[in-house]
Design a protein around this motif. Structure first.
Motif, PDB file in Angstrom:
ATOM      1  N   ALA A 276       5.197   4.081   8.575  1.00 50.15           N
ATOM      2  CA  ALA A 276       6.372   3.205   8.613  1.00 50.15           C
ATOM      3  C   ALA A 276       6.340   2.249   9.800  1.00 50.15           C
ATOM      4  O   ALA A 276       6.989   1.203   9.772  1.00 50.15           O
ATOM      5  CB  ALA A 276       7.643   4.047   8.647  1.00 50.15           C
ATOM      6  N   SER A 277       5.581   2.587  10.844  1.00 51.91           N
ATOM      7  CA  SER A 277       5.568   1.757  12.052  1.00 51.91           C
ATOM      8  C   SER A 277       4.572   0.605  11.987  1.00 51.91           C
ATOM      9  O   SER A 277       4.540  -0.239  12.885  1.00 51.91           O
ATOM     10  CB  SER A 277       5.267   2.625  13.281  1.00 51.91           C
TER      11      SER A 277
ATOM     12  N   VAL B 258       3.282   1.236   5.222  1.00 55.30           N
ATOM     13  CA  VAL B 258       2.693   1.954   4.096  1.00 55.30           C
ATOM     14  C   VAL B 258       3.655   3.086   3.775  1.00 55.30           C
ATOM     15  O   VAL B 258       4.218   3.700   4.677  1.00 55.30           O
ATOM     16  CB  VAL B 258       1.314   2.532   4.488  1.00 55.30           C
ATOM     17  N   ARG B 259       3.863   3.354   2.494  1.00 56.23           N
ATOM     18  CA  ARG B 259       4.758   4.455   2.160  1.00 56.23           C
ATOM     19  C   ARG B 259       3.971   5.611   1.565  1.00 56.23           C
ATOM     20  O   ARG B 259       2.883   5.424   1.026  1.00 56.23           O
ATOM     21  CB  ARG B 259       5.878   4.009   1.240  1.00 56.23           C
ATOM     22  N   PHE B 260       4.515   6.794   1.722  1.00 57.17           N
ATOM     23  CA  PHE B 260       3.917   8.002   1.159  1.00 57.17           C
ATOM     24  C   PHE B 260       4.613   8.348  -0.145  1.00 57.17           C
ATOM     25  O   PHE B 260       5.829   8.190  -0.266  1.00 57.17           O
ATOM     26  CB  PHE B 260       4.092   9.186   2.124  1.00 57.17           C
ATOM     27  N   VAL B 261       3.847   8.837  -1.101  1.00 54.49           N
ATOM     28  CA  VAL B 261       4.368   9.357  -2.348  1.00 54.49           C
ATOM     29  C   VAL B 261       3.719  10.720  -2.544  1.00 54.49           C
ATOM     30  O   VAL B 261       2.509  10.855  -2.445  1.00 54.49           O
ATOM     31  CB  VAL B 261       4.026   8.436  -3.538  1.00 54.49           C
ATOM     32  N   THR B 262       4.554  11.727  -2.786  1.00 57.67           N
ATOM     33  CA  THR B 262       3.997  13.047  -3.065  1.00 57.67           C
ATOM     34  C   THR B 262       3.917  13.252  -4.563  1.00 57.67           C
ATOM     35  O   THR B 262       4.778  12.792  -5.327  1.00 57.67           O
ATOM     36  CB  THR B 262       4.838  14.160  -2.416  1.00 57.67           C
ATOM     37  N   VAL B 263       2.866  13.914  -4.980  1.00 61.29           N
ATOM     38  CA  VAL B 263       2.592  14.152  -6.390  1.00 61.29           C
ATOM     39  C   VAL B 263       2.521  15.648  -6.622  1.00 61.29           C
ATOM     40  O   VAL B 263       1.832  16.366  -5.902  1.00 61.29           O
ATOM     41  CB  VAL B 263       1.245  13.489  -6.797  1.00 61.29           C
ATOM     42  N   ASP B 264       3.235  16.102  -7.617  1.00 58.36           N
ATOM     43  CA  ASP B 264       3.160  17.500  -8.022  1.00 58.36           C
ATOM     44  C   ASP B 264       2.195  17.573  -9.198  1.00 58.36           C
ATOM     45  O   ASP B 264       2.525  17.159 -10.310  1.00 58.36           O
ATOM     46  CB  ASP B 264       4.532  18.022  -8.425  1.00 58.36           C
ATOM     47  N   PRO B 265       0.974  18.074  -8.980  1.00 60.01           N
ATOM     48  CA  PRO B 265       0.000  18.086 -10.067  1.00 60.01           C
ATOM     49  C   PRO B 265       0.386  18.977 -11.246  1.00 60.01           C
ATOM     50  O   PRO B 265      -0.135  18.815 -12.335  1.00 60.01           O
ATOM     51  CB  PRO B 265      -1.283  18.591  -9.400  1.00 60.01           C
TER      52      PRO B 265
ATOM     53  N   CYS C  30       0.828  -1.200   0.000  1.00 59.24           N
ATOM     54  CA  CYS C  30       0.000   0.000   0.000  1.00 59.24           C
ATOM     55  C   CYS C  30       0.860   1.247   0.000  1.00 59.24           C
ATOM     56  O   CYS C  30       1.921   1.280   0.632  1.00 59.24           O
ATOM     57  CB  CYS C  30      -0.895  -0.020   1.243  1.00 59.24           C
ATOM     58  N   LEU C  31       0.379   2.256  -0.706  1.00 60.16           N
ATOM     59  CA  LEU C  31       1.008   3.568  -0.625  1.00 60.16           C
ATOM     60  C   LEU C  31      -0.081   4.618  -0.531  1.00 60.16           C
ATOM     61  O   LEU C  31      -1.221   4.403  -0.934  1.00 60.16           O
ATOM     62  CB  LEU C  31       1.956   3.829  -1.792  1.00 60.16           C
ATOM     63  N   ILE C  32       0.292   5.730   0.066  1.00 56.49           N
ATOM     64  CA  ILE C  32      -0.603   6.872   0.187  1.00 56.49           C
ATOM     65  C   ILE C  32      -0.058   7.957  -0.726  1.00 56.49           C
ATOM     66  O   ILE C  32       1.100   8.360  -0.590  1.00 56.49           O
ATOM     67  CB  ILE C  32      -0.682   7.360   1.641  1.00 56.49           C
ATOM     68  N   ALA C  33      -0.881   8.403  -1.654  1.00 54.94           N
ATOM     69  CA  ALA C  33      -0.487   9.462  -2.584  1.00 54.94           C
ATOM     70  C   ALA C  33      -1.139  10.770  -2.141  1.00 54.94           C
ATOM     71  O   ALA C  33      -2.354  10.811  -1.913  1.00 54.94           O
ATOM     72  CB  ALA C  33      -0.914   9.106  -4.000  1.00 54.94           C
ATOM     73  N   VAL C  34      -0.314  11.787  -1.993  1.00 55.45           N
ATOM     74  CA  VAL C  34      -0.803  13.113  -1.592  1.00 55.45           C
ATOM     75  C   VAL C  34      -0.124  14.165  -2.458  1.00 55.45           C
ATOM     76  O   VAL C  34       0.932  13.930  -3.041  1.00 55.45           O
ATOM     77  CB  VAL C  34      -0.524  13.409  -0.095  1.00 55.45           C
ATOM     78  N   ASN C  35      -0.743  15.319  -2.529  1.00 51.94           N
ATOM     79  CA  ASN C  35      -0.119  16.436  -3.233  1.00 51.94           C
ATOM     80  C   ASN C  35       1.084  16.922  -2.439  1.00 51.94           C
ATOM     81  O   ASN C  35       1.132  16.788  -1.205  1.00 51.94           O
ATOM     82  CB  ASN C  35      -1.118  17.584  -3.412  1.00 51.94           C
TER      83      ASN C  35
ATOM     84  N   GLY D 201       3.366  18.801  -0.179  1.00 50.35           N
ATOM     85  CA  GLY D 201       3.062  19.665   0.958  1.00 50.35           C
ATOM     86  C   GLY D 201       1.918  19.182   1.824  1.00 50.35           C
ATOM     87  O   GLY D 201       1.656  19.768   2.868  1.00 50.35           O
ATOM     88  N   ASP D 202       1.239  18.103   1.407  1.00 49.82           N
ATOM     89  CA  ASP D 202       0.096  17.607   2.178  1.00 49.82           C
ATOM     90  C   ASP D 202       0.446  16.468   3.119  1.00 49.82           C
ATOM     91  O   ASP D 202      -0.446  15.834   3.675  1.00 49.82           O
ATOM     92  CB  ASP D 202      -1.034  17.154   1.240  1.00 49.82           C
ATOM     93  N   ASP D 203       1.715  16.186   3.299  1.00 50.60           N
ATOM     94  CA  ASP D 203       2.101  15.129   4.240  1.00 50.60           C
ATOM     95  C   ASP D 203       2.922  15.744   5.373  1.00 50.60           C
ATOM     96  O   ASP D 203       3.581  16.759   5.208  1.00 50.60           O
ATOM     97  CB  ASP D 203       2.871  14.016   3.546  1.00 50.60           C
ATOM     98  N   LEU D 204       2.836  15.107   6.513  1.00 50.56           N
ATOM     99  CA  LEU D 204       3.575  15.541   7.695  1.00 50.56           C
ATOM    100  C   LEU D 204       4.528  14.430   8.133  1.00 50.56           C
ATOM    101  O   LEU D 204       4.239  13.246   7.925  1.00 50.56           O
ATOM    102  CB  LEU D 204       2.604  15.839   8.845  1.00 50.56           C
ATOM    103  N   PRO D 205       5.639  14.788   8.779  1.00 47.26           N
ATOM    104  CA  PRO D 205       6.558  13.754   9.260  1.00 47.26           C
ATOM    105  C   PRO D 205       5.878  12.727  10.172  1.00 47.26           C
ATOM    106  O   PRO D 205       6.167  11.534  10.085  1.00 47.26           O
ATOM    107  CB  PRO D 205       7.622  14.551  10.015  1.00 47.26           C
ATOM    108  N   ILE D 206       4.937  13.152  11.009  1.00 49.10           N
ATOM    109  CA  ILE D 206       4.266  12.205  11.909  1.00 49.10           C
ATOM    110  C   ILE D 206       3.462  11.173  11.121  1.00 49.10           C
ATOM    111  O   ILE D 206       3.384  10.012  11.505  1.00 49.10           O
ATOM    112  CB  ILE D 206       3.379  12.935  12.950  1.00 49.10           C
ATOM    113  N   GLN D 207       2.885  11.585   9.991  1.00 45.64           N
ATOM    114  CA  GLN D 207       2.142  10.634   9.164  1.00 45.64           C
ATOM    115  C   GLN D 207       3.089   9.575   8.595  1.00 45.64           C
ATOM    116  O   GLN D 207       2.766   8.391   8.581  1.00 45.64           O
ATOM    117  CB  GLN D 207       1.445  11.348   8.011  1.00 45.64           C
ATOM    118  N   ARG D 208       4.239  10.016   8.134  1.00 50.10           N
ATOM    119  CA  ARG D 208       5.222   9.072   7.588  1.00 50.10           C
ATOM    120  C   ARG D 208       5.715   8.119   8.674  1.00 50.10           C
ATOM    121  O   ARG D 208       5.917   6.934   8.421  1.00 50.10           O
ATOM    122  CB  ARG D 208       6.386   9.818   6.945  1.00 50.10           C
ATOM    123  N   GLU D 209       5.909   8.634   9.893  1.00 47.71           N
ATOM    124  CA  GLU D 209       6.346   7.781  11.008  1.00 47.71           C
ATOM    125  C   GLU D 209       5.283   6.737  11.336  1.00 47.71           C
ATOM    126  O   GLU D 209       5.613   5.561  11.544  1.00 47.71           O
ATOM    127  CB  GLU D 209       6.640   8.635  12.241  1.00 47.71           C
ATOM    128  N   LEU D 210       4.028   7.152  11.404  1.00 49.30           N
ATOM    129  CA  LEU D 210       2.936   6.204  11.667  1.00 49.30           C
ATOM    130  C   LEU D 210       2.872   5.135  10.579  1.00 49.30           C
ATOM    131  O   LEU D 210       2.747   3.951  10.864  1.00 49.30           O
ATOM    132  CB  LEU D 210       1.592   6.930  11.745  1.00 49.30           C
TER     133      LEU D 210
END
Length: 130
Positions: free
Chosen positions: A111-112, A117-124, A93-98, A100-109
């Motif tokens: 990853a734990s 789950v990994r985050f991917v940022t998308v530049d529209p 699973c990955l979470i795709a966000v624009n 600037g829409d992710d926070l370090p705490i979200q990435r920590e959660l």
């Protein structure tokens, strides 16, 4: 009104996560995928006013992957992603966000988790790779 970089308007503030998913469906390379298709959410959406994450399934390096699209800073998106995996039956699973829409705490959660789950940022505004 619903194109990347358009000035703010009430119409482009509705269903922003779905607009991101559509961007990924038409340009799957934005997340390193060869294909992205819409999928059913873990819970039915109750209205179009509230910004709720949405789900897709992508093929990334030959592996089917659950993709959760979210817009804005959503502190519940990691929990939503853990519910989306059983809904699609696909564990990666990955979470795709624009950008600037992710926070370090979200990435920590994310990853734990037992199955991270990994985050991917998308530049529209960036063009998708061919």
């Amino acid at each position: 009104h619903r194109r990347p970089g358009a000035p703010g308007h009430p119409l482009n503030r509705l269903a922003r996560a779905r607009a991101l998913r559509t961007l990924l469906i038409t340009g799957p390379s934005r997340i390193g995928a060869s294909e992205v298709v819409a999928a059913d959410p873990p819970l039915p959406r109750t209205n179009v006013k509230d910004d709720v994450p949405c789900v897709a399934v992508a093929t990334i390096d030959g592996v089917r992957t659950t993709v959760v699209c979210s817009s804005g800073v959503d502190l519940d998106v990691v929990a939503y992603a853990t519910d989306a995996r059983p809904a699609t039956g696909i564990t990666p699973c990955l979470i795709a966000v624009n950008v600037g829409d992710d926070l370090p705490i979200q990435r920590e959660l994310a990853a734990s988790l037992v199955d991270p789950v990994r985050f991917v940022t998308v530049d529209p505004l960036a063009a998708a790779a061919p």
